[in-house]
Design a protein around this motif. Sequence first.
Motif, short mmCIF file in Angstrom:
data_model
loop_
_atom_site.label_atom_id
_atom_site.label_comp_id
_atom_site.label_asym_id
_atom_site.label_seq_id
_atom_site.Cartn_x
_atom_site.Cartn_y
_atom_site.Cartn_z
N GLY A 118 -13.38 -7.70 42.87
CA GLY A 118 -12.60 -8.87 42.42
C GLY A 118 -12.25 -8.93 40.80
O GLY A 118 -10.86 -9.71 40.94
N SER B 97 -11.07 -6.49 39.14
CA SER B 97 -10.64 -5.78 38.66
C SER B 97 -9.68 -5.58 39.81
O SER B 97 -10.18 -4.71 40.78
N ARG B 98 -8.02 -5.23 39.44
CA ARG B 98 -6.98 -4.44 40.66
C ARG B 98 -7.65 -3.01 40.40
O ARG B 98 -7.72 -2.51 41.41
N GLU C 211 -10.19 -2.06 42.96
CA GLU C 211 -10.05 -2.45 44.26
C GLU C 211 -9.29 -1.70 44.59
O GLU C 211 -8.90 -1.02 45.49
N LEU D 271 -15.06 -9.88 47.37
CA LEU D 271 -13.35 -10.24 46.91
C LEU D 271 -12.39 -11.25 46.72
O LEU D 271 -11.83 -11.52 46.05
N GLN D 272 -12.72 -11.37 48.32
CA GLN D 272 -11.58 -12.54 48.58
C GLN D 272 -11.89 -13.95 47.28
O GLN D 272 -11.09 -14.39 47.12
N ILE E 184 -13.10 -14.70 45.33
CA ILE E 184 -12.81 -14.14 44.00
C ILE E 184 -11.78 -14.44 43.61
O ILE E 184 -11.25 -15.09 42.97
N ARG E 185 -10.90 -13.75 44.25
CA ARG E 185 -9.10 -13.63 44.73
C ARG E 185 -8.65 -15.43 44.27
O ARG E 185 -7.98 -15.68 43.89
N ASN E 186 -9.52 -16.15 44.98
CA ASN E 186 -9.24 -17.62 45.58
C ASN E 186 -9.57 -19.18 44.25
O ASN E 186 -9.19 -19.78 44.31
N LYS F 89 -6.97 -21.51 39.39
CA LYS F 89 -6.68 -20.86 37.93
C LYS F 89 -6.50 -21.90 36.64
O LYS F 89 -6.50 -21.19 35.26
N ALA G 174 -16.87 -18.14 43.99
CA ALA G 174 -16.88 -18.23 45.07
C ALA G 174 -18.32 -18.21 45.92
O ALA G 174 -17.91 -17.19 47.08
#
Lengths: 261, 305
Positions: free
Chosen positions: B135, B137-138, B141, B191-192, B194-196, B199, B224
């Motif tokens: 989550g 680090s791209r 992933e 993962l999701q 954390i991405r959500n 900002k 998350a």
Amino acid sequence: MAAPGHLRIRDVSKTYASPGRPLVHVLSHVRIDVEPGAFVTIVGPSGCGKSTLLRLIIGLDDDYRGEIELNDRRIVGTALSRGIVFQDHRLLPWLTLEQNIGLSLENSGWSRAEKAQAVRQHIALVGLSGFEKAYPHELSGGMAQRAAIARGLANRPEILLLDEPLGALDALTRVHLQAELQRIWEVEGITMILVTHDVEEAIFLSNRVVVMAANPGRIVETVDIDLAFPRERADERFVALKRRILAAMGEDSGRRITRAA
Amino acid sequence: MPFAGRLLPPASDPIETSRGAGTGSIMANSSDTLEGAAVAAGTTDLPEPPGWWLRGPNLTGFILPFAILVLWELAARNKWIDPVFLPEPAKVVTAFWTMLTKQRLAFDFLASISIVGQAFLYGSVAAIVLGIAAGLSRRVEQFFGPTFDTVRHIPGIAWLPLIVLWLGIGAPAKILVIAKSVFFPVFLNTLQGIRNVEKNYIELADVFTLTRWQLVRKVILPAAMPSIMVSLRYAAGLAWALVVVAEGLSGLEGLGFLIFRAQGLLLTDQLLVCMVIIGLVGFAIDRSMFLAQKRVLKWKQGYEG
């Protein structure tokens, strides 16, 4: 208590380029000198770059030309000497009121006791004693915004930036919090910069009102307000100042309309 | 409790009414004093107020199981179904007692619980750790992405034969396979989640000059958490269901083994004992995960799961 900061914004310009669109001049040659301990308000229509300017000062955005200095030091990134209150209170929903304020002190370098004391004092300062353990969803909009102000002040910054902090509140709460903010500014004695749409709010609180216009984002007029605190909204001079500032804002929008036609 | 208010006459104090809706005892008092004699007459010998049966969503849930039990009893007693295939409830209870006292039901039960517990622990810990890494680090992933998306689509049961060849028919093979099934939903949700993260919150952390580790611990993980908790609850139920399958396919102990053995020996009563235990344990797992979720997410407004 930290010494109030002296903020100098020197010839700051910022352009925003997006492919396939004309260059947007978000800010053009903006110059403001904010003396230590002053309360300066920036008013202007949406898109005049006033919130962008705050983002530059707080250090969330460093893509600009010109100089911004706090106490003769160029600002770099974010720092605890500069605090901010956002329009959305931005309290973290999983933390209680005191934990939220405590989070701003995480890197203050103070002892546990000093942190606890600062949290307690600032909760009292904004009149929220008794709500220390409340979660944000248990607070009303006005209380949440008070909490955000307490959080902005807790680590005793040299300057506090207020980005339309009362913009989302109902009229009654807003008038009430304006008086509170005025009192807090006098108690804390730090430099404050407020961004707002509300001209009355600007006159009620500030030493100086800076009027900005859009396309490009620039300063069109600076009005010194030398009325004694607390100010009376129905006062003749208050009304005259309001008319003058509205004219400065309106003149510009009139010009824009003719230019667009 | 939608009915509580209706039991009170309209003239009653609105504050009393609203408070009464929350707690049984206050409602009881106001009902006793305010309700007409007609209602009171039928219920005088009850310690509870009239309409006690309306109060419990907890009791409403028991109506259907009770009806099924009655139907089962009728079907067995009237020999609608051959007793070999459907023994009476009483015989199942006897079988339960025999299995508990004369056989090794407790041992098998604990064997299953231990496998599920370990598998859930290993699977979810690995998933949360890797989920956080991916989550944040791209690159992480991208590194795991293609492999995980392929492995994920091979069901745990398809892994089992190979794993059993490697690790034998004991607990480790089952733990590994179930942990794999726990891993993916938790990993993907972490993962999701954390991405959500908003900002705005990251920006706030920047204003407070939080370090990366502080940002993760104080902002990203809590943000998350709702998504992680949902997946943990789901994965716990899944793990319990899978242990029965895994034990049925390989090994010589556990509830799953007992079920398949009972089928082979036509011991339908024992088979039903195992089924009921599996259902009840699954229910208990889900409820406790729900409570844990509610506790962890108590800050969430109006959170109902």
